[in-house]
Design a protein around this motif. Structure first.
Motif, PDB file in Angstrom:
ATOM      1  N   TRP A  71       0.828  -1.207   0.000  1.00 18.41           N
ATOM      2  CA  TRP A  71       0.000   0.000   0.000  1.00 18.41           C
ATOM      3  C   TRP A  71       0.867   1.264   0.000  1.00 18.41           C
ATOM      4  O   TRP A  71       0.628   2.185  -0.779  1.00 18.41           O
ATOM      5  CB  TRP A  71      -0.939  -0.012   1.217  1.00 18.41           C
ATOM      6  N   VAL A  72       1.866   1.293   0.884  1.00 17.16           N
ATOM      7  CA  VAL A  72       2.734   2.471   0.989  1.00 17.16           C
ATOM      8  C   VAL A  72       3.457   2.720  -0.331  1.00 17.16           C
ATOM      9  O   VAL A  72       3.502   3.845  -0.825  1.00 17.16           O
ATOM     10  CB  VAL A  72       3.749   2.318   2.153  1.00 17.16           C
ATOM     11  N   SER A  73       3.981   1.653  -0.937  1.00 15.43           N
ATOM     12  CA  SER A  73       4.769   1.843  -2.164  1.00 15.43           C
ATOM     13  C   SER A  73       3.889   2.145  -3.380  1.00 15.43           C
ATOM     14  O   SER A  73       4.202   3.037  -4.158  1.00 15.43           O
ATOM     15  CB  SER A  73       5.654   0.628  -2.430  1.00 15.43           C
ATOM     16  N   SER A  75       0.863   3.503  -3.467  1.00 14.86           N
ATOM     17  CA  SER A  75       0.187   4.796  -3.381  1.00 14.86           C
ATOM     18  C   SER A  75       1.167   5.945  -3.149  1.00 14.86           C
ATOM     19  O   SER A  75       0.754   7.076  -2.929  1.00 14.86           O
ATOM     20  CB  SER A  75      -0.877   4.770  -2.275  1.00 14.86           C
ATOM     21  N   LYS A  76       2.448   5.626  -3.201  1.00 15.57           N
ATOM     22  CA  LYS A  76       3.520   6.627  -3.076  1.00 15.57           C
ATOM     23  C   LYS A  76       3.394   7.444  -1.794  1.00 15.57           C
ATOM     24  O   LYS A  76       3.552   8.652  -1.780  1.00 15.57           O
ATOM     25  CB  LYS A  76       3.563   7.523  -4.308  1.00 15.57           C
ATOM     26  N   ARG A  77       3.079   6.741  -0.713  1.00 12.35           N
ATOM     27  CA  ARG A  77       2.996   7.376   0.602  1.00 12.35           C
ATOM     28  C   ARG A  77       4.400   7.427   1.198  1.00 12.35           C
ATOM     29  O   ARG A  77       5.231   6.574   0.906  1.00 12.35           O
ATOM     30  CB  ARG A  77       2.105   6.581   1.549  1.00 12.35           C
ATOM     31  N   PRO A  78       4.671   8.386   2.075  1.00 16.30           N
ATOM     32  CA  PRO A  78       5.971   8.382   2.761  1.00 16.30           C
ATOM     33  C   PRO A  78       6.012   7.199   3.729  1.00 16.30           C
ATOM     34  O   PRO A  78       5.014   6.853   4.362  1.00 16.30           O
ATOM     35  CB  PRO A  78       5.984   9.713   3.512  1.00 16.30           C
ATOM     36  N   ILE A  81       4.552   7.183   7.274  1.00 18.16           N
ATOM     37  CA  ILE A  81       3.108   7.163   7.542  1.00 18.16           C
ATOM     38  C   ILE A  81       2.744   6.084   8.554  1.00 18.16           C
ATOM     39  O   ILE A  81       1.787   6.214   9.296  1.00 18.16           O
ATOM     40  CB  ILE A  81       2.289   6.997   6.241  1.00 18.16           C
ATOM     41  N   ASP A  84       2.387   7.283  12.091  1.00 13.24           N
ATOM     42  CA  ASP A  84       1.282   8.183  12.409  1.00 13.24           C
ATOM     43  C   ASP A  84       0.391   7.558  13.479  1.00 13.24           C
ATOM     44  O   ASP A  84       0.067   6.363  13.417  1.00 13.24           O
ATOM     45  CB  ASP A  84       0.474   8.452  11.138  1.00 13.24           C
TER      46      ASP A  84
END
Length: 94
Positions: A71-73, A75-78, A81, A84
């Protein structure tokens, strides 16, 4: 929006909306006609992609980590995250 609607629900919904006189008529004809709000699978189903299925088996810790990384990779999330407090709270509820 039209491209998304056509891709997800098919050209019949676009045709129905185009023929409607106003937004209220669109809601009545598409929601009560082509889209059944009572079925969540209908709301998320894509035409031509086959039947939507869901697993009721809980992910293992390794599978959960793999899903989060994906998901992180994708959706190009830092990567931060996952630190958080909201994300941590969601993960603790499983």
């Amino acid at each position: 929006m039209r491209k998304h609607t056509k891709k997800c629900w098919g050209p019949d919904i676009i045709t129905s909306a185009d023929k409607a006189a106003n937004a209220n008529k669109v809601r009545r004809t598409t929601i009560t006609g082509g889209l059944n709000p009572q079925l969540i699978t209908t709301a998320f189903e894509r035409k031509g992609k086959g039947k939507v299925t869901y697993s009721h088996r809980q992910h293992t810790k390794t599978e959960t980590r793999a899903e989060i990384v994906q998901w992180v990779s994708k959706s190009k999330r830092p990567f931060k995250i996952v630190e958080d407090c909201g994300f941590q709270s969601i993960m603790k509820t499983r």
